[in-house]
Design a protein around this motif. Structure first.
Motif: not given
Length: 186
Positions: A85-88, A92-95, A97-101
Motif C-alpha cells: 500500500a502506497w498512501l499518497y 494533513n490528509n489522514g496518512k 493517523t491511518y498508519s498509526q491505526i
C-alpha cells in the motif's frame, strides 16, 4: 494470531493457541466479535469513531473499501498479497493517523519503519527477521528508487539476502505487508 488465540479468517472462528502453530508475532488485541463500535467524545463535545473517520478519507467508495482491505492485510502477513500500500497525498490528509491505526492493530514491536531510500542499503532490512509489517509514515520528497530489487522481493515474498551487522549474511523469505506513505510520488 491475535492476543487471545488464532483467528481463522475463512471460518471466522477463534481457536486456542497450540504447539501446532508457530508465529513470530501476533496482534496485541483480543479478538471479540461482540464489541460494539467505540465512539470517542472530544473535549469540545464532538464525537469520533473509526468507521465515520474512514468515510472522510475519500469520496470514492472503492477507495474506502481498499483502506479496509489494507487493514485486513496488515493483520494477515502470512498471506502472499503480492501488493504493497502506497498512501499518497499532501500533508494533513489522514496518512499518519491511518498508519498509526495499522501500527496499533499489529503492535509497535511487530512493525518496522523502513523507508524506500533504505530498501537497498546494507543492514537496514534486519528487522524483517522479527516483524510482520513495514509501516512508514514519511518518505523523502522526490524520492528516486535506485535499487528496487529488495523492495520488489519484500512485496512478492521472495527470498532475500540480509546483511546483519557483525554477523554472517542470512537468507529469509519475508512475510510482511508494507505500507509506505509519501507526499510526492517517487
Amino acid at each position: 494470531p491475535v492476543n487471545n488465540g488464532v483467528f481463522d479468517y475463512s471460518t471466522k472462528e477463534l481457536h486456542e493457541f497450540s504447539p501446532e502453530y508457530v508465529f513470530t508475532s501476533k496482534s496485541p488485541i483480543d479478538y471479540d466479535d461482540s464489541i460494539a463500535l467505540k465512539i470517542f467524545t472530544e473535549e469540545d463535545g464532538s464525537t469520533w469513531d473509526v468507521e465515520s473517520w474512514m468515510q472522510t478519507l475519500s469520496d470514492d467508495p472503492q477507495v474506502i473499501c481498499n483502506m479496509w482491505e489494507i487493514l485486513s492485510a496488515v493483520l494477515r502477513p502470512n498471506v502472499h498479497w503480492n501488493k504493497a500500500a502506497w498512501l499518497y497525498g499532501n500533508g494533513n490528509n489522514g496518512k499518519g493517523t491511518y498508519s498509526q491505526i495499522c501500527r496499533d492493530l499489529v503492535g509497535s514491536e511487530s512493525c518496522a519503519s523502513i523507508p524506500l531510500a533504505d530498501m537497498g542499503k546494507d543492514f537496514m532490512l534486519e528487522p524483517l527477521v522479527r516483524v510482520s509489517a513495514i509501516i512508514v509514515e514519511e518518505n523523502d520528497e522526490g524520492q528516486y528508487i535506485d535499487k528496487a530489487a529488495n523492495l520488489k522481493s519484500i512485496i512478492t515474498g521472495d527470498v532475500i539476502r540480509l546483511n546483519i551487522k557483525f554477523e554472517n549474511p542470512i537468507q529469509i523469505q519475508p512475510h510482511v505487508f508494507m505500507i509506505q506513505s509519501m507526499n510526492t510520488l517517487p
